[in-house]
Design an enzyme around this catalytic site. Structure first.
Site, mmCIF file in Angstrom:
data_model
loop_
_atom_site.group_PDB
_atom_site.id
_atom_site.type_symbol
_atom_site.label_atom_id
_atom_site.label_comp_id
_atom_site.label_asym_id
_atom_site.label_seq_id
_atom_site.Cartn_x
_atom_site.Cartn_y
_atom_site.Cartn_z
ATOM 1 N N ASP A 184 12.680 2.777 -43.044
ATOM 2 C CA ASP A 184 11.642 3.060 -42.052
ATOM 3 C C ASP A 184 11.948 4.439 -41.472
ATOM 4 O OD1 ASP A 184 9.993 3.292 -39.819
ATOM 5 O OD2 ASP A 184 10.066 1.146 -39.387
ATOM 6 N N LYS A 209 1.950 6.511 -35.209
ATOM 7 C CA LYS A 209 2.758 7.201 -34.212
ATOM 8 C C LYS A 209 2.624 8.719 -34.343
ATOM 9 C CE LYS A 209 5.689 3.207 -33.469
ATOM 10 N NZ LYS A 209 4.903 2.210 -34.240
#
Length: 388
Positions: A184, A209
């Site tokens: 990630d 994000k």
């Protein structure tokens, strides 16, 4: 800039302005248009049966989603990229692409809580055994690998507590045992950590994000090397994972300013983190870009920059005092996610399986947005004083 070669020869800031668009194919339009589609028509039976055209169904790809996929893959050096509905969907689809009943997966003990829950609840129920490990294990991960281990899942720096893993050493040991490495990479983005140069097979991003960057788009991305691409594409299709053209357009818009936003936000975050180190109310600042952070050496070796997300640990205080602190803030708001223009604060409790979280005080995750850092420090100063 019209060729892949010319795009490779310039810096990432320049590439961000050009990847994923082709004005010559778009009647001179600068931005890739929003192409909404479900049904896509075929000219004849032969083409239909062979799927022999670039676009076959809206769930699989449209010109807009393909533009974002291509841009992300080129930016991080991936073989291919695929979009999903969210960052968590990118995590779960990736894990499912490399595991089946009877397999074993190793998961870093610092991962995002929904990732942990998927592994302990859904994955275990499917017959995949899960073992958590210390994210600082490095090459000693080899001692934890079993003949059934098919994947190692990393998140570096770790959610909430920001441990930095030696990704290259872990990847080397995992590959020797025949296991794939998933990472990630949402914190670092494709700008600050080049996953595939460090041995990662699948790099996962919450595009929601930093990449989208405006708190208004949900999207995930799975980037793969040539060894993982077929499995990821197969699982993405089986799960029906996709992303709409409007969300992809928002992400492409955000991608253009990613380098500029991160440069400003990183400078502000470093200034605020160093100031917080001097505050008597703060026991620790957890930010690998600080010289005295335990992860600084690895961060400096492997990363080209730092995001503006970090945590602090307060000295022990009452819940009433904590409520006075966070409820009275004027610029920092409480909310999940991060990566947009607004600053956020989030009281959190790290969940661990094999590594101990022994800090007595409350952990606060801070996200530094695009506001003036002096104004943010004033807001934090007033908040810390309310702890008394």
């Amino acid at each position: 800039m019209t060729t892949d070669e010319s795009r490779e020869s310039v810096g990432d800031a320049t590439r961000l302005a050009h990847l994923g668009r082709n004005s010559e194919q778009q009647q001179g339009l600068v931005n890739t248009p929003v192409t909404r589609a479900s049904t896509i028509l075929f000219p004849d039976l032969k083409t239909l049966r062979a799927g022999a055209q670039e676009y076959t169904y809206g769930r699989h790809a449209t010109p807009t989603t393909k533009a974002l996929q291509d841009a992300l893959a080129q930016l991080e050096g991936a073989h291919a990229a695929f979009l999903t509905s969210s960052g968590l969907a990118a995590v779960t689809t990736s894990i499912l692409s490399v595991t089946k009943a009877g397999d074993h997966i190793l998961v870093a003990d610092c991962v995002y809580e929904p990732t942990r829950k998927f592994c302990t609840e859904a994955l275990s129920a499917m017959g995949v055994s899960v073992s958590f490990f210390d994210p600082l294990v490095g090459a000693d991960i080899a001692k934890l690998v079993t003949p059934k281990t098919k994947a190692v899942f990393l998140e570096s720096p770790g959610s909430l507590t920001f441990e930095v893993s030696d990704v290259a050493a872990i990847a080397d040991a995992a590959h020797q045992a025949g296991a794939k490495v998933l990472l990630d990479n949402s914190w670092a983005t494709p700008l600050f950590f080049k996953s595939f140069r460090n041995g990662v097979d699948i790099s996962i991003h919450s595009v929601t994000k930093y990449i989208s960057g405006h708190a208004d788009g949900m999207c995930g991305a799975i980037l793969t090397n040539e060894h993982a691409v077929d499995d990821v594409e197969r699982m993405r299709r089986l799960l029906g994972q996709s992303n709409g053209a409007d969300e992809a357009y928002l992400a492409l818009r955000g991608l253009r300013s990613l380098e500029a936003r991160l440069a400003r936000q990183t400078a502000s975050a470093l200034e605020i983190a160093r100031w917080l180190e001097t505050r008597p109310e703060v026991a620790r600042v957890l930010y690998p870009a600080l010289e005295n952070d335990p992860g600084y050496r690895l961060w400096q070796r492997d990363f080209s920059g730092a995001a503006s997300l970090f945590s602090i640990v307060l000295h022990p205080c009452s819940n009433d005092a904590l409520a006075r602190m966070v409820d009275g803030m004027s610029l920092f708001s409480m909310g999940y996610s991060w990566g947009a223009f607004e600053s956020l604060i989030l009281p959190s409790v790290p969940n661990r399986s094999v590594t101990e979280w022994s800090e007595a005080g409350t952990l606060l995750r801070l996200y530094i947005g695009l506001e003036d850092p002096n104004d943010l420090k004033q807001d934090l100063e007033a908040a810390l004083e309310r702890l008394e």
